[in-house]
Design a protein around this motif. Structure first.
Motif, mmCIF file in Angstrom:
data_model
loop_
_atom_site.group_PDB
_atom_site.id
_atom_site.type_symbol
_atom_site.label_atom_id
_atom_site.label_comp_id
_atom_site.label_asym_id
_atom_site.label_seq_id
_atom_site.Cartn_x
_atom_site.Cartn_y
_atom_site.Cartn_z
ATOM 1 N N GLU A 149 -0.072 -9.721 -0.875
ATOM 2 C CA GLU A 149 -0.291 -8.353 -1.463
ATOM 3 C C GLU A 149 0.560 -7.489 -0.794
ATOM 4 N N GLN A 154 -3.360 -14.061 1.741
ATOM 5 C CA GLN A 154 -3.649 -13.500 0.553
ATOM 6 C C GLN A 154 -3.202 -11.969 1.022
ATOM 7 N N GLU A 155 -3.533 -11.469 2.028
ATOM 8 C CA GLU A 155 -3.156 -9.924 2.488
ATOM 9 C C GLU A 155 -1.582 -10.099 2.659
ATOM 10 N N GLN A 182 3.848 -7.914 -2.038
ATOM 11 C CA GLN A 182 4.196 -7.359 -3.338
ATOM 12 C C GLN A 182 4.192 -5.961 -3.308
ATOM 13 N N ASP A 183 3.431 -5.196 -2.498
ATOM 14 C CA ASP A 183 3.564 -3.858 -2.442
ATOM 15 C C ASP A 183 4.863 -3.322 -1.710
#
Length: 135
Positions: A25, A21-22, A28-29
């Motif tokens: 993210e 999950q990290e 995505q960033d």
């Protein structure tokens, strides 16, 4: 004096064991920042292209003015002396030059300079006006 030193790294959320999950993210960033950088880069390229075109127009106006003025205006005395062939003294004839010829030449030269500079000024004025309209 007993204030805690500020850290440059701020933890926004607690550590979790869900690394997938990290990773999503962070990707995505990274994509978000990549998109922002690409947008800024495209804006920079657009601005550079626009300013380059304006510089080419101004340079073209200056070069054209220079070439026209060199074609229209008489050569300087030094250039005339270099380009003239030596004349045999027996062939020389003394013909007085009229002052009116010089006055007409100077008037034509003055008019040519005035027209060329006026034309360049108008082109530059229109270019600046167009630049202000686009902003």
């Amino acid at each position: 004096m007993s204030s805690s030193p500020e850290s440059s790294v701020k933890i926004t959320k607690p550590f979790s064991s869900d690394t997938d999950q990290e990773k999503k993210e962070l990707l995505q960033d990274a994509d978000l920042y990549k998109d922002k950088l690409e947008l800024q880069w495209s804006d920079l390229k657009k601005d550079a292209t626009e300013y380059g075109k304006q510089a080419l127009v101004i340079g073209g106006v200056l070069a054209t003015t220079f070439l026209v003025m060199n074609a229209v205006l008489p050569k300087s005395k030094k250039d005339k002396e270099k380009s003239e062939e030596p004349i045999i003294p027996a062939q020389k004839s003394k013909i007085p030059k009229k002052k009116t010829q010089f006055a007409v030449g100077q008037a034509v030269q003055s008019l040519a300079w005035t027209l060329a500079v006026g034309w360049a000024r108008q082109k530059l004025k229109h270019l600046i006006a167009d630049e202000r309209k686009t902003e």
